[in-house]
Write a protein that holds these residues in place. Sequence first.
Motif, PDB file in Angstrom:
ATOM      1  N   ALA A 286       1.008  -1.046  -0.094  1.00  0.00           N
ATOM      2  CA  ALA A 286      -0.217   0.259   0.100  1.00  0.00           C
ATOM      3  C   ALA A 286       0.719   1.660  -0.143  1.00  0.00           C
ATOM      4  O   ALA A 286       0.489   1.733  -0.574  1.00  0.00           O
ATOM      5  CB  ALA A 286      -1.643  -0.190   1.377  1.00  0.00           C
ATOM      6  N   VAL A 287       2.129   1.704   0.199  1.00  0.00           N
ATOM      7  CA  VAL A 287       2.367   2.179   0.430  1.00  0.00           C
ATOM      8  C   VAL A 287       3.266   2.359  -0.593  1.00  0.00           C
ATOM      9  O   VAL A 287       4.250   3.675  -1.069  1.00  0.00           O
ATOM     10  CB  VAL A 287       3.833   2.358   2.086  1.00  0.00           C
ATOM     11  N   SER A 288       4.421   1.581  -1.281  1.00  0.00           N
ATOM     12  CA  SER A 288       4.555   1.626  -2.351  1.00  0.00           C
ATOM     13  C   SER A 288       3.942   2.188  -3.155  1.00  0.00           C
ATOM     14  O   SER A 288       3.517   3.217  -4.290  1.00  0.00           O
ATOM     15  CB  SER A 288       5.776  -0.157  -2.959  1.00  0.00           C
ATOM     16  N   ASN A 289       2.766   1.665  -3.471  1.00  0.00           N
ATOM     17  CA  ASN A 289       1.935   1.944  -4.414  1.00  0.00           C
ATOM     18  C   ASN A 289       1.234   3.232  -4.487  1.00  0.00           C
ATOM     19  O   ASN A 289       1.200   4.292  -4.639  1.00  0.00           O
ATOM     20  CB  ASN A 289       0.459   1.272  -4.514  1.00  0.00           C
ATOM     21  N   GLU A 290       1.475   3.886  -2.886  1.00  0.00           N
ATOM     22  CA  GLU A 290       0.593   5.273  -3.099  1.00  0.00           C
ATOM     23  C   GLU A 290       2.800   6.507  -3.387  1.00  0.00           C
ATOM     24  O   GLU A 290       1.986   7.110  -3.617  1.00  0.00           O
ATOM     25  CB  GLU A 290       0.951   5.307  -1.450  1.00  0.00           C
ATOM     26  N   ILE A 291       3.776   5.819  -2.950  1.00  0.00           N
ATOM     27  CA  ILE A 291       4.614   6.539  -3.381  1.00  0.00           C
ATOM     28  C   ILE A 291       5.079   6.830  -4.971  1.00  0.00           C
ATOM     29  O   ILE A 291       4.673   8.318  -5.641  1.00  0.00           O
ATOM     30  CB  ILE A 291       5.861   5.843  -2.740  1.00  0.00           C
ATOM     31  N   LYS A 292       4.102   5.607  -6.019  1.00  0.00           N
ATOM     32  CA  LYS A 292       4.583   5.567  -6.974  1.00  0.00           C
ATOM     33  C   LYS A 292       3.603   6.420  -8.042  1.00  0.00           C
ATOM     34  O   LYS A 292       3.751   7.200  -8.594  1.00  0.00           O
ATOM     35  CB  LYS A 292       4.421   4.621  -7.376  1.00  0.00           C
ATOM     36  N   ARG A 293       2.056   6.279  -6.842  1.00  0.00           N
ATOM     37  CA  ARG A 293       0.930   7.258  -7.804  1.00  0.00           C
ATOM     38  C   ARG A 293       1.559   8.669  -7.223  1.00  0.00           C
ATOM     39  O   ARG A 293       1.071   9.089  -8.547  1.00  0.00           O
ATOM     40  CB  ARG A 293      -0.438   6.882  -7.396  1.00  0.00           C
ATOM     41  N   LEU A 294       2.151   9.369  -6.343  1.00  0.00           N
ATOM     42  CA  LEU A 294       2.175  10.579  -5.723  1.00  0.00           C
ATOM     43  C   LEU A 294       3.304  10.966  -6.926  1.00  0.00           C
ATOM     44  O   LEU A 294       3.147  12.286  -7.814  1.00  0.00           O
ATOM     45  CB  LEU A 294       2.675  10.367  -4.879  1.00  0.00           C
ATOM     46  N   LEU A 295       4.362  10.242  -6.968  1.00  0.00           N
ATOM     47  CA  LEU A 295       5.369  10.350  -8.002  1.00  0.00           C
ATOM     48  C   LEU A 295       5.249  10.720  -9.537  1.00  0.00           C
ATOM     49  O   LEU A 295       5.202  11.774 -10.088  1.00  0.00           O
ATOM     50  CB  LEU A 295       6.811   9.350  -7.868  1.00  0.00           C
ATOM     51  N   ASP A 296       3.746   9.866  -9.552  1.00  0.00           N
ATOM     52  CA  ASP A 296       3.066   9.959 -11.579  1.00  0.00           C
ATOM     53  C   ASP A 296       2.813  10.944 -11.565  1.00  0.00           C
ATOM     54  O   ASP A 296       2.358  11.493 -12.461  1.00  0.00           O
ATOM     55  CB  ASP A 296       2.834   8.151 -11.381  1.00  0.00           C
ATOM     56  N   LYS A 297       2.167  11.534 -10.078  1.00  0.00           N
ATOM     57  CA  LYS A 297       0.742  12.617 -10.359  1.00  0.00           C
ATOM     58  C   LYS A 297       1.430  14.497 -10.281  1.00  0.00           C
ATOM     59  O   LYS A 297       1.552  14.832 -10.759  1.00  0.00           O
ATOM     60  CB  LYS A 297       0.234  12.837  -8.596  1.00  0.00           C
ATOM     61  N   GLY A 298       3.218  14.376  -9.977  1.00  0.00           N
ATOM     62  CA  GLY A 298       3.928  15.274 -10.770  1.00  0.00           C
ATOM     63  C   GLY A 298       4.422  15.931  -8.901  1.00  0.00           C
ATOM     64  O   GLY A 298       4.631  17.159  -8.673  1.00  0.00           O
ATOM     65  N   PHE A 299       4.350  15.359  -7.473  1.00  0.00           N
ATOM     66  CA  PHE A 299       4.653  15.592  -6.949  1.00  0.00           C
ATOM     67  C   PHE A 299       6.057  15.006  -6.184  1.00  0.00           C
ATOM     68  O   PHE A 299       6.306  14.126  -6.986  1.00  0.00           O
ATOM     69  CB  PHE A 299       3.656  15.087  -5.311  1.00  0.00           C
ATOM     70  N   SER A 300       6.579  16.284  -5.026  1.00  0.00           N
ATOM     71  CA  SER A 300       7.667  16.424  -4.450  1.00  0.00           C
ATOM     72  C   SER A 300       7.010  15.310  -3.472  1.00  0.00           C
ATOM     73  O   SER A 300       6.529  15.560  -2.342  1.00  0.00           O
ATOM     74  CB  SER A 300       7.856  17.166  -4.017  1.00  0.00           C
ATOM     75  N   VAL A 301       8.256  14.005  -3.148  1.00  0.00           N
ATOM     76  CA  VAL A 301       7.407  13.529  -2.197  1.00  0.00           C
ATOM     77  C   VAL A 301       9.235  13.068  -1.207  1.00  0.00           C
ATOM     78  O   VAL A 301      10.221  12.734  -1.123  1.00  0.00           O
ATOM     79  CB  VAL A 301       6.959  11.857  -2.606  1.00  0.00           C
ATOM     80  N   TYR A 302       9.045  13.595   0.464  1.00  0.00           N
ATOM     81  CA  TYR A 302       9.917  12.688   1.002  1.00  0.00           C
ATOM     82  C   TYR A 302       9.220  11.689   1.810  1.00  0.00           C
ATOM     83  O   TYR A 302       8.235  11.607   2.440  1.00  0.00           O
ATOM     84  CB  TYR A 302      10.174  14.229   2.118  1.00  0.00           C
TER      85      TYR A 302
END
Length: 325
Positions: free
Chosen positions: A260-276
């Motif tokens: 779930a966490v891995s999928n959310e990181i990928k989804r947010l990166l695909d959306k163009g967000f900056s993620v920490y």
Amino acid sequence: KSVSIDAPKSLSFNGAETSWKARFYFLYDKNERHYYVNCHNCNYSNSFKWFLRGEFPTVFKSYMMEEFKEKIKDRETIDDKIDKVISKTNKIDISSLEGKVLLSKHAQSLKSITDKETIDYCKEICFTYKHYEELYFVEDFGKFNRLMGSDKRYWQGNDKRIIIPFFEGGVLIGWQGRAIDKNNKKKYITVSMGISDNLLFGVDDIVESKTIFVTEGALDALFLDNTIAVNGLNKFDNEFTQYHKNNVILILDNEKRNQAVSNEIKRLLDKGFSVYYNDGDLIGKDINDYFINNDITKEELQKTIRENATKGLMGKLNYIRYLKS
């Protein structure tokens, strides 16, 4: 339906051949169930609410008040309280309608608590001055919810909790109760007044021109500067973060690695967000834990987050390495 209007003078439509063409529209999205605005001259697009907040802050507050009154008109428990306030003052007391008066009446400011268990708890988790200034305490959470006119499903339980209020446009849209008892299985209970689709903590205090940190939990947001909380892993992608995508950093809790966490990181990166996401830099599971378990200052932690936040192609490469590590 759409309504064509003249472009307001306060807006600057970059690249517009003529700023007074009737090419600025209000539209209703049936899927998302909210209005949004779109300019065909400069491709500006945003939800109606955030358009008002950015361009007409005074109108935005009035809009929120109208929405507040509209959504509670059929809820007798709240109407009774508002009628009492109006009858006493002979006018609509805005601060009372926003919930601040009721909140102060039925909850105790955290900075004036005398309950030893709560005082010890606050010290243990390194509460800052901002926590004591902005949060509240109640002896009986179920009773508090009943007095505040919340939905009846929140009236059960009589445990002590710290109250984290959520304001939007000055209106109290909900709150979260944090259990004092460490053994309480329901650590957090979030109560919505049904006024806003997204319960965001701290949004009224944001300086939009600066970097905006976005945490999962509201308590974590008070440890950093210029920070909001979205209250959940799957709540990062919302109207606010979309609108401020170029200057937000989404800070994920340091959960055990799972799909779930891995999928959310990928989804947010695909959306163009900056993620920490903490890839072993710090000990702990969230911002609060980082301060408890690491010898680090607020400035040092914010610097670490800025330097290790990832986005774009590099973010996706870092994500692949994260999965393999």
